[in-house]
Design a protein around this motif. Sequence first.
Motif, PDB file in Angstrom:
ATOM      1  N   PHE B  58      39.011  82.630  43.221  1.00 21.29           N
ATOM      2  CA  PHE B  58      38.384  83.935  43.001  1.00 21.29           C
ATOM      3  C   PHE B  58      37.476  84.293  44.183  1.00 21.29           C
ATOM      4  O   PHE B  58      37.563  85.407  44.723  1.00 21.29           O
ATOM      5  CB  PHE B  58      37.572  83.912  41.701  1.00 21.29           C
ATOM      6  CG  PHE B  58      36.896  85.211  41.392  1.00 21.29           C
ATOM      7  CD1 PHE B  58      37.609  86.255  40.821  1.00 21.29           C
ATOM      8  CD2 PHE B  58      35.551  85.408  41.690  1.00 21.29           C
ATOM      9  CE1 PHE B  58      36.993  87.472  40.549  1.00 21.29           C
ATOM     10  CE2 PHE B  58      34.931  86.616  41.424  1.00 21.29           C
ATOM     11  CZ  PHE B  58      35.650  87.646  40.850  1.00 21.29           C
ATOM     12  N   ILE B  62      38.193  87.342  46.778  1.00 23.43           N
ATOM     13  CA  ILE B  62      37.282  88.492  46.921  1.00 23.43           C
ATOM     14  C   ILE B  62      36.867  88.635  48.394  1.00 23.43           C
ATOM     15  O   ILE B  62      36.824  89.748  48.942  1.00 23.43           O
ATOM     16  CB  ILE B  62      36.032  88.309  46.021  1.00 23.43           C
ATOM     17  CG1 ILE B  62      36.377  88.622  44.571  1.00 23.43           C
ATOM     18  CG2 ILE B  62      34.883  89.187  46.493  1.00 23.43           C
ATOM     19  CD1 ILE B  62      36.620  90.100  44.264  1.00 23.43           C
ATOM     20  N   ASP B  65      39.744  90.099  50.205  1.00 20.73           N
ATOM     21  CA  ASP B  65      39.941  91.504  49.813  1.00 20.73           C
ATOM     22  C   ASP B  65      38.998  92.456  50.535  1.00 20.73           C
ATOM     23  O   ASP B  65      39.284  93.642  50.680  1.00 20.73           O
ATOM     24  CB  ASP B  65      39.763  91.657  48.297  1.00 20.73           C
ATOM     25  CG  ASP B  65      40.985  91.194  47.520  1.00 20.73           C
ATOM     26  OD1 ASP B  65      42.098  91.277  48.074  1.00 20.73           O
ATOM     27  OD2 ASP B  65      40.832  90.735  46.379  1.00 20.73           O
ATOM     28  N   LEU B  66      37.843  91.929  50.956  1.00 20.26           N
ATOM     29  CA  LEU B  66      36.876  92.780  51.662  1.00 20.26           C
ATOM     30  C   LEU B  66      37.404  93.243  53.018  1.00 20.26           C
ATOM     31  O   LEU B  66      36.954  94.245  53.547  1.00 20.26           O
ATOM     32  CB  LEU B  66      35.561  92.016  51.877  1.00 20.26           C
ATOM     33  CG  LEU B  66      34.689  91.805  50.641  1.00 20.26           C
ATOM     34  CD1 LEU B  66      33.532  90.879  50.969  1.00 20.26           C
ATOM     35  CD2 LEU B  66      34.161  93.147  50.127  1.00 20.26           C
ATOM     36  N   PHE B  72      41.862  96.149  46.042  1.00 20.59           N
ATOM     37  CA  PHE B  72      40.698  95.268  45.947  1.00 20.59           C
ATOM     38  C   PHE B  72      40.764  94.448  44.658  1.00 20.59           C
ATOM     39  O   PHE B  72      40.885  95.007  43.570  1.00 20.59           O
ATOM     40  CB  PHE B  72      39.415  96.113  45.983  1.00 20.59           C
ATOM     41  CG  PHE B  72      38.168  95.320  46.171  1.00 20.59           C
ATOM     42  CD1 PHE B  72      37.930  94.661  47.367  1.00 20.59           C
ATOM     43  CD2 PHE B  72      37.237  95.205  45.158  1.00 20.59           C
ATOM     44  CE1 PHE B  72      36.780  93.920  47.535  1.00 20.59           C
ATOM     45  CE2 PHE B  72      36.076  94.464  45.320  1.00 20.59           C
ATOM     46  CZ  PHE B  72      35.848  93.815  46.527  1.00 20.59           C
ATOM     47  N   GLY B  73      40.694  93.140  44.782  1.00 20.62           N
ATOM     48  CA  GLY B  73      40.747  92.255  43.627  1.00 20.62           C
ATOM     49  C   GLY B  73      42.082  91.552  43.463  1.00 20.62           C
ATOM     50  O   GLY B  73      42.190  90.579  42.723  1.00 20.62           O
ATOM     51  N   LEU B  74      43.102  92.025  44.183  1.00 20.26           N
ATOM     52  CA  LEU B  74      44.444  91.429  44.030  1.00 20.26           C
ATOM     53  C   LEU B  74      44.478  89.986  44.559  1.00 20.26           C
ATOM     54  O   LEU B  74      45.019  89.091  43.905  1.00 20.26           O
ATOM     55  CB  LEU B  74      45.491  92.289  44.753  1.00 20.26           C
ATOM     56  CG  LEU B  74      46.945  91.842  44.638  1.00 20.26           C
ATOM     57  CD1 LEU B  74      47.373  91.728  43.181  1.00 20.26           C
ATOM     58  CD2 LEU B  74      47.881  92.821  45.357  1.00 20.26           C
ATOM     59  N   ALA B  76      41.978  88.040  44.769  1.00 20.74           N
ATOM     60  CA  ALA B  76      41.135  87.252  43.857  1.00 20.74           C
ATOM     61  C   ALA B  76      41.932  86.837  42.624  1.00 20.74           C
ATOM     62  O   ALA B  76      41.837  85.685  42.173  1.00 20.74           O
ATOM     63  CB  ALA B  76      39.913  88.063  43.450  1.00 20.74           C
ATOM     64  N   LEU B  77      42.717  87.768  42.101  1.00 20.46           N
ATOM     65  CA  LEU B  77      43.531  87.473  40.906  1.00 20.46           C
ATOM     66  C   LEU B  77      44.563  86.383  41.220  1.00 20.46           C
ATOM     67  O   LEU B  77      44.687  85.396  40.475  1.00 20.46           O
ATOM     68  CB  LEU B  77      44.231  88.747  40.427  1.00 20.46           C
ATOM     69  CG  LEU B  77      45.182  88.610  39.236  1.00 20.46           C
ATOM     70  CD1 LEU B  77      44.459  88.064  38.011  1.00 20.46           C
ATOM     71  CD2 LEU B  77      45.829  89.944  38.894  1.00 20.46           C
TER      72      LEU B  77
END
Lengths: 265, 172
Positions: B58, B62, B65-66, B72-74, B76-77
């Motif tokens: 995660f 994140i 993703d920045l 955004f968040g993909l 992390a998932l």
Amino acid sequence: MLVLLSITIITLDATGRVQVLTSGVKSLASDVYTPLRSGVNGVLDPIGRFFAGAVDYGSLQRENQKLQAQIVTLEHQQAATAAAARQYSALERLLAINKLPALASLTAVVAEVTAQSVSNFAATVTIDKGRNEGVDLGDPVVGPGGLVGQVIFATHSTATVRLITDGQSKIGVAFGHQEEAILAGAGANRPLQVQDVPSTTPVSVGELLVTSGLQGAAFPPGIPVAKITSVHNVVGAADKQATARPLAELNGISYVEVLQWSGSS
Amino acid sequence: MSARAVVRTLVVIALALLLQMTVLLDIRVGGATPDVMFLLPIAAGLVGGPIEGAGVGFAAGIAADLLVPTPFGLSALVGTLVGFAVGAVSGGIVRDVRGFASLVALAASAIAVILYAVLGAVLGETQFLHVDLALVVTVVAVANGVLAGPAVKILRWAFASPSDRVPAGGRR
């Protein structure tokens, strides 16, 4: 719980509810990261050159060293001359596009490409100019040959440009006798897809596609974008299947111009 | 996980991101680049188990993703799912096989890239399935397989508590 949190973040970002927050955090992260990246690259390049030189040094005779040094000097001079010539040529071709009537009245910001695509799933480049220099979201970007893409993200000092080959890119184009079509990206190094060309519309290989600049279009009219490379009529289909090749050299592009254009509303 | 381990892990993630965006970004095979941000949750899952794998996945996702222009968040998932899965599955496997970490990293990286593309397409980024997926999977999986050994050692250092130290003159 982290999976749920991730899905929540994706959903909120997609619906635009926290997009201001996420783009702000992204901008901050990029502002922090950009000097770090430059610093790391600045450190790694001389180290690489040092080790290359150290390896050569110990293995050569004195006479050979002198000759090698001369060769290296000459090679460096030759490489520097060639690099300068390439840089000059790139800038010259970039400036040539400014002579287009459509762009003559627009303010342009010349920028250097600092990084190629940062993701395997997006065809983008990063440039060294940002909001401080007047670069803003949606600004069209041109390069040697024609249209390169559009600014999709801008920080204070850098910007991300979505290339016309990216799968999310769709451009309204005109060709022939005021015919219009949509030019869609299909991924890096893949031919552009020419969509919405009725089967009765005459179009031939080699035909030039330029931005249409219709009301509300994302690009000013008249910018060269691509040339048709293949056309096929599909039996029973309403539209032709056609592909095109970008006119701008997108691979290894080094300089671009960001056009300060607010749209044709 | 202790506070010290959390800080060390965050430092590792930050350095990995810098490595990804500098050195590794310049390594291109047919246009595809290695992606060590998928390697971190895999190594964390191998070293610490499913919870640590998911947590590192995660955080690393994140962070990635920045800096990428994708949803955004993909990352992390995908990182969370892969880290958890590697930790859960590898826990019951005999690890004494030579190159075990590399094999797991190779397979899990391939799955991570495919999962990323499929979830991206589900979220409307249908062009994710139109990239040369086989090439991206191969480059990312092979690179992560090669780098798995060092990554596992680094994560083991990050997760270590002061009580894990080898006593002077002793063996553990």
